[in-house]
Motif scaffolding. Structure first.
Motif, PDB file in Angstrom:
ATOM      1  N   GLN A   1       2.404  -1.426  -6.312  1.00 57.52           N
ATOM      2  CA  GLN A   1       1.605  -0.246  -6.628  1.00 57.52           C
ATOM      3  C   GLN A   1       0.498  -0.047  -5.593  1.00 57.52           C
ATOM      4  N   TRP A   2      -0.247  -1.111  -5.316  1.00 54.07           N
ATOM      5  CA  TRP A   2      -1.305  -0.991  -4.320  1.00 54.07           C
ATOM      6  C   TRP A   2      -0.743  -0.722  -2.932  1.00 54.07           C
ATOM      7  N   ARG A   3       0.354  -1.348  -2.579  1.00 48.60           N
ATOM      8  CA  ARG A   3       0.964  -1.104  -1.265  1.00 48.60           C
ATOM      9  C   ARG A   3       1.366   0.362  -1.134  1.00 48.60           C
ATOM     10  N   ALA A   4       1.954   0.929  -2.188  1.00 42.44           N
ATOM     11  CA  ALA A   4       2.365   2.331  -2.137  1.00 42.44           C
ATOM     12  C   ALA A   4       1.153   3.242  -2.010  1.00 42.44           C
ATOM     13  N   TRP A   5       0.104   2.970  -2.793  1.00 49.09           N
ATOM     14  CA  TRP A   5      -1.085   3.823  -2.750  1.00 49.09           C
ATOM     15  C   TRP A   5      -1.716   3.772  -1.350  1.00 49.09           C
ATOM     16  N   LEU A   6      -1.892   2.582  -0.809  1.00 50.05           N
ATOM     17  CA  LEU A   6      -2.522   2.432   0.500  1.00 50.05           C
ATOM     18  C   LEU A   6      -1.666   3.052   1.604  1.00 50.05           C
TER      19      LEU A   6
END
Length: 327
Positions: free
Chosen positions: A228-233
């Motif tokens: 999730q964080w990888r996609a957002w960033l």
């Protein structure tokens, strides 16, 4: 003087079951054991898997299939190769037999259940179930008296084909498996919410987030993976090639949110999960200059295709779709 009665007519009058089972052409229903074996074979995709599900030897299942084909005079399966395949006639027949078996299961469950009200078994991903769905179901039951929903929060996707539940709701990411649906199932996208960054007010007051890259040095909270964080960033222009993200795995959305409330770090969530916390001030939303909203997946409502328009499922589905549109 009474009219002569044939032997077959007498049998029909004496045997209520025979009279009920009689269909055009003078044939009754096939043996139920053969029908049941055929239904499980078609659902499981093989004789051995069906035998394991039924708790009988695979040779017995094969014999049931041949008995049913002989009785019908129609080939139902194509034999040969590692996987059993239904013929066109077999697929059409299986769809109707499967629906009838489901009705029998549902009728048996209903008559054995305590109480007289209608009910529906719903499985859902835990965070969504506890943070949003439970409140909506309470409203639904108030507006539809006599209708009870048995909600089971679980990470396990219900096996709807095997009648484990009536419906299943969970979040499916766009770029990682599994995807919603499958053979014999029908789906409806309930909501596609953007992610928001949340933190406790105390932690938020200590942060200076001027550009997206500043998040790489912030305490990040993760669910069962870092995706999730990888996609957002990534979608906000932060290069991550070969770079790992720090921060603990909390495994469940509601546990990550709880950790954020406690000031342990920044969580990514959607408003279905944190709407209550944002409203009461337990969490605040963090905005980072130069970023845009990111959506990585959707909540999907899934049920058996042959039960999709059953009154209980249709009413609940319509209610939840309306609620997600409102909020």
């Amino acid at each position: 003087m009474t009219s002569p009665v044939s032997h077959s007519d007498a049998e029909r009058r004496e045997g209520g079951d025979a009279a009920v089972d009689t269909v055009r052409g003078g044939h009754g229903l096939p043996p139920f054991a053969a029908l049941r074996a055929f239904e499980v074979v078609g659902r499981m995709g093989g004789v051995r898997r069906a035998a394991q599900a039924l708790g009988i030897d695979h040779t017995v299942v094969s014999r049931h299939l041949r008995t049913l084909e002989d009785w019908l005079g129609v080939p139902l399966v194509e034999r040969g190769g590692a996987r059993l395949v239904l013929t066109d006639a077999g697929r059409a027949y299986h769809a109707r037999v499967s629906a009838a078996v489901h009705d029998l299961v549902a009728a048996t469950r209903d008559i054995m259940a305590s109480g007289t009200g209608e009910g529906l078994r719903l499985w859902a991903v835990p965070g969504f179930a506890t943070q949003w769905l439970s409140d909506q179901l309470a409203d639904f039951e108030r507006t539809d008296p006599g209708f009870a929903v048995e909600l089971r929060p679980t990470d396990a996707c219900a096996n709807l084909v095997q009648f484990e539940a009536d419906a299943d709701i969970r979040f499916y990411g766009d770029d990682w498996p599994p995807q919603p649906g499958g053979p014999g199932l029908q789906t409806l996208e309930l909501a596609r919410p953007p992610l928001v960054i949340v933190a406790s007010p105390a932690l938020a007051a200590t942060l200076d987030l001027s550009v997206p890259e500043d998040l790489l040095s912030a305490p990040l909270l993760h669910e069962e993976h870092h995706e999730q964080w990888r996609a957002w960033l990534t979608q906000n222009g932060v290069p991550l090639a070969g770079r790992s993200l720090s921060g603990p795995l909390l495994w469940h959305a509601h546990l990550a949110i709880a950790a954020a409330r406690q000031g342990r770090g920044l969580a990514l969530a959607n408003r279905y999960l944190v709407g209550r916390d944002l409203a009461n001030g337990a969490l605040v939303e963090l905005t980072v200059p130069g970023t845009r909203p990111v959506t990585i997946g959707s909540y999907w409502f899934v049920a058996r295709a042959d039960r999709w328009n059953a009154p209980q499922i249709a009413r609940l589905r319509t209610f939840l779709r309306q609620r997600t549109r409102e909020g």
